[in-house]
Scaffold this motif. Structure first.
Motif, PDB file in Angstrom:
ATOM      1  N   VAL A 153       4.730  14.904 -10.877  1.00 55.81           N
ATOM      2  CA  VAL A 153       4.540  14.582 -12.657  1.00 55.81           C
ATOM      3  C   VAL A 153       2.999  15.670 -12.645  1.00 55.81           C
ATOM      4  O   VAL A 153       3.652  16.679 -13.655  1.00 55.81           O
ATOM      5  CB  VAL A 153       4.014  13.514 -13.265  1.00 55.81           C
ATOM      6  N   VAL A 154       2.313  15.696 -12.437  1.00 56.35           N
ATOM      7  CA  VAL A 154       1.322  16.797 -12.942  1.00 56.35           C
ATOM      8  C   VAL A 154       1.430  18.436 -12.437  1.00 56.35           C
ATOM      9  O   VAL A 154       1.558  18.824 -13.126  1.00 56.35           O
ATOM     10  CB  VAL A 154      -0.486  16.212 -12.020  1.00 56.35           C
ATOM     11  N   ILE A 210       3.769   6.075  -5.837  1.00 57.03           N
ATOM     12  CA  ILE A 210       3.881   6.258  -7.009  1.00 57.03           C
ATOM     13  C   ILE A 210       2.897   7.095  -6.873  1.00 57.03           C
ATOM     14  O   ILE A 210       3.522   7.680  -8.088  1.00 57.03           O
ATOM     15  CB  ILE A 210       3.915   4.842  -7.992  1.00 57.03           C
ATOM     16  N   TYR A 211       1.370   7.215  -6.272  1.00 61.89           N
ATOM     17  CA  TYR A 211       0.720   7.642  -6.347  1.00 61.89           C
ATOM     18  C   TYR A 211       1.219   9.208  -6.967  1.00 61.89           C
ATOM     19  O   TYR A 211       1.090  10.530  -7.937  1.00 61.89           O
ATOM     20  CB  TYR A 211      -0.317   7.947  -5.721  1.00 61.89           C
ATOM     21  N   LEU A 219       3.989  10.180  -6.972  1.00 59.40           N
ATOM     22  CA  LEU A 219       5.029  10.849  -8.340  1.00 59.40           C
ATOM     23  C   LEU A 219       4.183  11.024  -9.058  1.00 59.40           C
ATOM     24  O   LEU A 219       4.539  12.560  -9.802  1.00 59.40           O
ATOM     25  CB  LEU A 219       5.711   9.564  -8.337  1.00 59.40           C
ATOM     26  N   THR A 220       3.343   9.600  -9.659  1.00 62.55           N
ATOM     27  CA  THR A 220       2.461  10.778 -10.637  1.00 62.55           C
ATOM     28  C   THR A 220       1.801  12.147 -10.581  1.00 62.55           C
ATOM     29  O   THR A 220       1.574  13.080 -11.571  1.00 62.55           O
ATOM     30  CB  THR A 220       1.360   9.882 -11.089  1.00 62.55           C
ATOM     31  N   THR A 253       0.733  -1.637  -0.048  1.00 61.01           N
ATOM     32  CA  THR A 253       0.233   0.193   0.607  1.00 61.01           C
ATOM     33  C   THR A 253       0.663   1.121   0.173  1.00 61.01           C
ATOM     34  O   THR A 253       0.824   1.896  -0.714  1.00 61.01           O
ATOM     35  CB  THR A 253      -0.800  -0.471   1.753  1.00 61.01           C
ATOM     36  N   LEU A 257       4.127   1.145  -1.152  1.00 62.67           N
ATOM     37  CA  LEU A 257       4.667   1.601  -2.362  1.00 62.67           C
ATOM     38  C   LEU A 257       3.830   1.948  -3.340  1.00 62.67           C
ATOM     39  O   LEU A 257       4.467   3.169  -3.959  1.00 62.67           O
ATOM     40  CB  LEU A 257       5.029   0.469  -2.127  1.00 62.67           C
ATOM     41  N   GLY A 258       2.480   1.556  -2.959  1.00 69.30           N
ATOM     42  CA  GLY A 258       1.618   2.178  -4.371  1.00 69.30           C
ATOM     43  C   GLY A 258       1.411   3.877  -4.089  1.00 69.30           C
ATOM     44  O   GLY A 258       0.869   4.196  -5.441  1.00 69.30           O
TER      45      GLY A 258
END
Lengths: 294, 195, 658
Positions: free
Chosen positions: B27-28, B20-21, B23-24, B14, B16-17
């Protein structure tokens, strides 16, 4: 039986491709049928990169066919090594060959990008002609600022004379393309792009917009007439006699969306028209370089 | 697999997920910053950053958000001590600070629109409103999250699931803090200096 | 822009269309009615909802992805057929079968549907099916999130197809460059449909990307370290990494375009301080990686297939891994090659041209490695292998065309021409689609327990390869002849018409190839008794998915495997290694209807925004948020499968196999 099947599988597509090639070469293959110095350089560049790629393509095809025949399951006489999974030498060759080819092509790419930069002016003893191009909904306006005339959907240029285009759009983005004279460049609202060409062959060459800009986009066609210097001078003289003038009022009239417009010309153009179209969208050189460099 | 190990594995995936979220989402924001950088001088003849932004207000907002990060961190410490009431107290403090921050932001937006500098006026203002507004939208989601989280903690107590939620919320809130620091520097500070 | 009207911009005119489109609407509505009647007649509604729509089983979700994707492939295939017909007929004084604005909607919808709903759908379908089995786990890291991803994808798909019946679709091309896609030049709702269907599906893809990275990193079988993973799993890790970095850019960009259209911001408008070229930069910063997002899984599939059907270890495993990551990183450094013609200057163009060529190196390495996997193998030419041969033959040509296009001055002559169109169709059809088809044929027995008819499978592959050559070689030629893309009409003097007609014939051959695939599946299901896969290992496979019964049970592995070597299952068979089976109770995720609710919410939200029916959007948002909150509060999300029933299942399958 198997042999015939393989021959058929290979020869049918080859025959088809050959007939397409024959068809193309017997018609006007505009990209290869160049009539300008830029287009002919671009053509040799395409052929050179194709040639270089063959050094990878041919080995791949030969190996594919050879391995498929030799190592098919029912050929028990061929060698079978199920655990042969890596070989430093073989893999290094795989990495090396494409790297060398790409290295060669990179040098060519770098040099040709500079040599054939559309912004680069063509060297010539003849005085260049400037033409300002405006992509509109859905036609092309060509302004000859020095001559003070303008045309719609037609260009006249003298042979062996450098032509410097400046391009913008009073419409969505378009792409200005005359395949037989040179590659394309975008015409964008609020931005100024440049393209230099020179034709070395008399004739009429078709040009068009290569980038979709709305309903009438397919009809944004124009002819580039490459003529002698004297014919060109006559054409300019005749055009000056035309009854139409291009001022703000007639420009607004022209700017209304129209499709498949037949060519016509204006005997007079207000000198600041191109700039006013360009700056209508608040362009600054600063914005421009930023958009490019982002 | 015994139960403890299973929970551990569950948690690690969870987190890690969620990383990564984050991280995304970075990027936004990176895209929006790039847009702001491209458009911030396209004022279309209207107001520029230097004319519009007030440093005291931005500084106040920064301090409020930083303190809210502190209070949400304190909630985590209380969680380590398994002190339910303290968790709720610090979460409430975070919520209040977040609300004040949001209030100040909305007030500034209102003010800009009222003096005729809305997002419709120029590329610069569009990119300003959307960059800062996207951050504000994240703050709103964070506020809703805090309400749901407190609700779960009140009803279900300090379960593994609710603690996991608390940790992830903290990550999220600190992330928003960092994004704000960037907004403060790029939009307000550099804008104030006329860069 | 806020409308006072309860129905926003929607009115009776939104339902009026021309003949061709009405036929499309009729076909679509009839199919929907047909499905509804069928479900009612066979009393399958309960089954549909209980077993499928609410399922969190990655295999069922994968199959649903593929079903949707195949439908979308056919729909966009019809678009292609109309386009080819139009271009074959619309010459000189003839004006073809559709108007120019309708033609523009058709090619925009063709591209959008193919990339986002056909290719992405097949890709996520195959990933869902294969990845958990190949890494030896029972499910993905976040099963519920997985269902949400699928349902967002479905909502986007439905929204896109709604545009056929209600209103119109974008005519601005599949990437909707502004300012053409801005309100000024595209005042209808078409572009909004485009934005919101992609936005919704895109968020689904993003969530899937996160899900599969975590799945691959945390849920591998014991002993399977990264360098023992099957190559397919490596390529998915690469592809999903690209998803997580690229899709947020798409989300942001689409949102900005939407704001331009919705509340009057000036991001990409011409004038008002907007910058249309910024959109082009941003969209390709997503768009180029997107190409590799699609192609990497296809590379992975071929890596598995070549090794299996050559009965030999994949050649150059380490090279392959390096090649994948080289591609992943490089794919973010080349986006500008999509607009060399913008006039960015020689240095910038030269740099991006060279970066683009460098990507050809790892791709070339991969091709050589596949060929060397065949070297000294024992190759069986089953259907998947025929797809592979077609892939190498055609993809290499596409690669050569790509390298030519990467030289900026050459690109000046070929950009926006049909040469370019032929190039990217070569990459996407012979690369991506052939790969996915091969993968579906290859893995079909594992999920349905039925092998597919070989003969029809090979016929399908041959038809596709032949059809592809007939359809796209003329387009390469047309590009050289100066034909641009997206023309609804051209003059007869160009000499293009014969080639357009040939290309049209090619599309018909491809269409028959698609029918052959359908026939292959239908025939094999009809003869399922003869085609049953009784061993669970029909191809003498190498990887873990072949070590379990076919069709794979809901829990995948009755006992989670432990890995000693790469291609462990192959090694196990070769060395007759014995595996100890320690059964124990397992827990699996329960079904959930919340994905469906979120889908409904997302659709209402999207439809509401498209038509400015904002109350509907708000209802949609409430539905989404409350579903998420309900899920967070739900503690009872798993059920137990007992040890005894696991043993019983295994005995049943392997007992029959003996």
């Amino acid at each position: 039986m198997k042999f015939f099947k393989i021959i058929a599988l290979i020869s049918v597509p080859l025959f088809f491709i050959a007939s397409i090639v024959i068809y193309v070469s017997s018609h006007n293959a505009q990209v290869f049928n160049s009539a300008g110095i830029i287009a002919s350089k671009e053509k040799s560049l395409i052929l050179f990169s194709l040639f270089l790629s063959l050094f990878v393509l041919l080995p791949v095809y030969i190996m594919l066919i050879f391995f498929s025949i030799k190592y098919r399951a029912d050929n028990k006489s061929s060698k079978y090594s199920p655990n042969f999974g890596s070989s430093r030498i073989v893999e290094s060759v795989w990495w090396l060959i494409p790297t060398i080819l790409i290295f060669i092509l990179s040098i060519v790419t770098w040099q040709s990008s500079h040599d054939l930069d559309p912004y680069k002016k063509i060297n010539s003893s003849t005085k260049p002609i400037n033409i300002q191009v405006v992509a509109m909904d859905w036609k092309w306006l060509f302004i000859y600022p020095e001559e003070g005339i303008a045309t719609v959907n037609a260009i006249y240029i003298p042979k062996d004379t450098p032509i410097n285009f400046e391009l913008t759009a009073d419409a969505p983005m378009n792409s200005f393309w005359v395949p037989q004279l040179s590659g394309q460049i975008y015409a964008m609202p609020g931005m100024n792009t440049k393209l230099s060409i020179m034709s070395d062959k008399l004739g009429v060459y078709s040009g068009r917009s290569a980038n979709i800009s709305g309903e009438g986009f397919a009809g944004m066609l124009f002819d580039v007439n490459v003529v002698n210097q004297s014919q060109y001078n006559n054409w300019v003289k005749d055009t000056r006699l035309s009854s139409r003038v291009l001022n703000n009022t007639s420009y607004d009239q022209l700017a209304k969306p129209t499709e498949n417009v037949t060519p016509f010309s204006y005997s007079f153009v207000s000198p600041e028209l191109y700039k006013s179209i360009l700056y209508k969208y608040n362009a600054t050189d600063d914005n421009m370089s930023k958009a490019m460099g982002m | 697999m015994d139960n403890n190990l299973a929970i551990k594995a569950e948690n690690s995936k969870t987190y890690l997920g969620f990383w990564i979220y984050i991280l995304t989402d970075c990027v936004v924001f990176a895209s929006l910053f790039a847009v702001y950088a491209t458009l911030h001088s396209n004022t279309n003849g209207g107001a520029s950053a230097q004319m519009l932004f007030s440093m005291p207000l931005a500084l106040t907002q920064t301090l409020i958000l930083l303190s809210s990060s502190l209070t949400s961190g304190l909630a985590i410490i209380s969680a380590l001590n398994k002190n339910k009431n303290k968790i709720l107290f610090w979460t409430l403090a975070t919520f209040i600070l977040g609300t004040i921050f949001l209030f100040l932001e909305i007030r500034e937006f209102n003010h800009l629109v009222a003096i005729g500098d809305s997002w419709r006026e120029s590329g610069f203002l569009s990119s300003y409103f959307v960059l800062v507004g996207t951050h504000g939208l994240h703050i709103i989601i964070g506020l809703i999250w805090m309400i749901v989280l407190s609700f779960i903690i009140i009803i279900k107590g300090l379960t593994i699931k609710s603690m996991k939620g608390l940790v992830m919320f903290n990550l999220f809130w600190h992330f928003l803090d960092i994004v704000w620091i960037f907004i403060f520097s790029v939009v307000y500070l550099m804008g104030h200096m006329g860069l | 822009m806020i409308e006072a009207n309860l129905l926003g911009l929607l009115n009776i005119d939104s339902f009026r269309h021309d003949l061709i489109q009405n036929i499309g609407v009729a076909i679509m509505s009839l199919s929907v009615i047909f499905v509804i009647l069928g479900l009612t007649y066979f009393k399958k509604w309960r089954w549909l909802f209980k077993e499928w729509l609410s399922s969190l089983d990655h295999k069922k979700i994968g199959i649903m992805y593929i079903v949707v994707a195949v439908l979308m492939l056919s729909k966009a295939g019809f678009d292609a057929l109309i386009m080819r017909t139009q271009q074959a007929l619309s010459v000189g004084n003839h004006h073809g079968i559709v108007s120019s604005s309708h033609y523009q909607q058709i090619f925009s919808s063709h591209g959008t549907t193919m990339i986002f709903f056909a290719a992405m759908g097949l890709m996520f379908g195959i990933i869902n099916l294969a990845v958990p089995l190949m890494i030896g786990t029972r499910d993905v890291a976040f099963p519920w999130l997985n269902s949400v991803s699928f349902w967002l994808f479905a909502a986007g798909m439905i929204l896109l197809n709604t545009s056929l019946a209600i209103g119109d679709f974008s005519g601005a091309g599949w990437l909707a460059y502004p300012p053409l896609s801005e309100l000024q030049y595209s005042p209808t709702v078409g572009v909004d449909y485009w934005i919101w269907s992609l936005q919704i599906a895109g968020v689904g893809s993003l969530l899937s990307g996160i899900n599969f990275i975590v799945t691959i990193l945390t849920k591998r079988a014991k002993g399977m370290n990264l360098m023992k993973m099957p190559m397919f799993v490596w390529s998915i890790l690469g592809s999903m990494t690209l998803v997580t970095f690229a899709f947020p850019v798409l989300t942001a960009t689409l949102a900005l375009l939407a704001l331009d259209r919705l509340i009057g911001t000036h991001f990409f408008t011409s004038g008002g301080g907007g910058n249309p070229m910024m959109y082009v930069n941003l969209i390709w910063a997503w768009g180029h990686p997107e190409v590799y997002i699609l192609i990497l899984p296809a590379f992975g599939i071929f890596s598995e297939i070549v090794a299996t059907f050559s009965r030999k270890k994949l050649f150059g495993y380490k090279s392959m891994v390096w090649a994948i990551w080289a591609i992943v990183i490089l794919s973010f450094t080349v986006w500008l090659h999509h607009f060399f013609t913008m006039g960015a200057g020689a240095d910038v163009n030269g740099f991006f041209g060279i970066m683009t060529m460098i990507i050809a190196i790892p791709t070339g390495v991969k091709i050589f490695n596949w060929l060397f996997t065949m070297f000294r193998g024992r190759i069986t030419f089953s259907a998947p292998m025929i797809w592979f041969i077609g892939f190498i033959l055609l993809f290499s040509i596409g690669g050569v065309a790509g390298v030519i296009l990467a030289v900026p001055p050459a690109d000046f002559q070929l950009h926006n021409s049909l040469f370019l169109v032929a190039h990217f169709h070569t990459m996407i059809v012979s690369g991506v689609l052939f790969g996915y088809f091969a993968g579906i044929v290859y893995w079909f027995p594992k999920f349905f327990g039925i092998r597919l008819n070989e003969k029809l499978g090979k016929i399908a592959a041959y038809l596709w390869i032949l059809g592809f050559i007939v359809a796209f070689v003329p387009l390469y030629a047309l590009g050289i002849m100066g034909a641009t893309r997206r023309m609804d009409h051209y003059s007869a003097s160009m000499g293009w018409q014969p080639l357009f007609i040939v290309a049209g014939v090619g599309v018909l051959i491809i269409g028959s190839g698609l029918l052959a695939i359908v026939a292959q599946v239908a025939y094999s299901i009809y003869k399922h008794l003869d085609y049953r896969d009784k061993t669970g290992d029909p191809w003498d496979g190498r990887t873990l998915e072949w070590s379990i019964p076919s069709p794979a049970p809901s829990y995948n592995f009755s006992v989670l495997p432990t890995i000693k070597k790469p291609d462990d299952f192959w090694d196990l068979k070769q060395t007759n290694r014995k595996v100890e089976l320690n059964y124990s109770d397992i827990s699996m995720p329960k079904n959930s209807y919340l994905g469906l609710f979120i889908s409904a919410g997302a659709f209402s939200f999207g439809f509401g925004v498209v038509w400015h029916i904002f109350w509907l959007s708000i209802i949609g948002l409430i539905l989404i948020f409350s579903s998420i909150i309900i899920r967070t509060l739900d503690e009872n999300t798993e059920y137990i499968i007992t040890k005894e029933s696991l043993i019983r299942d295994d005995m049943k399958f392997y007992g029959e196999a003996k």
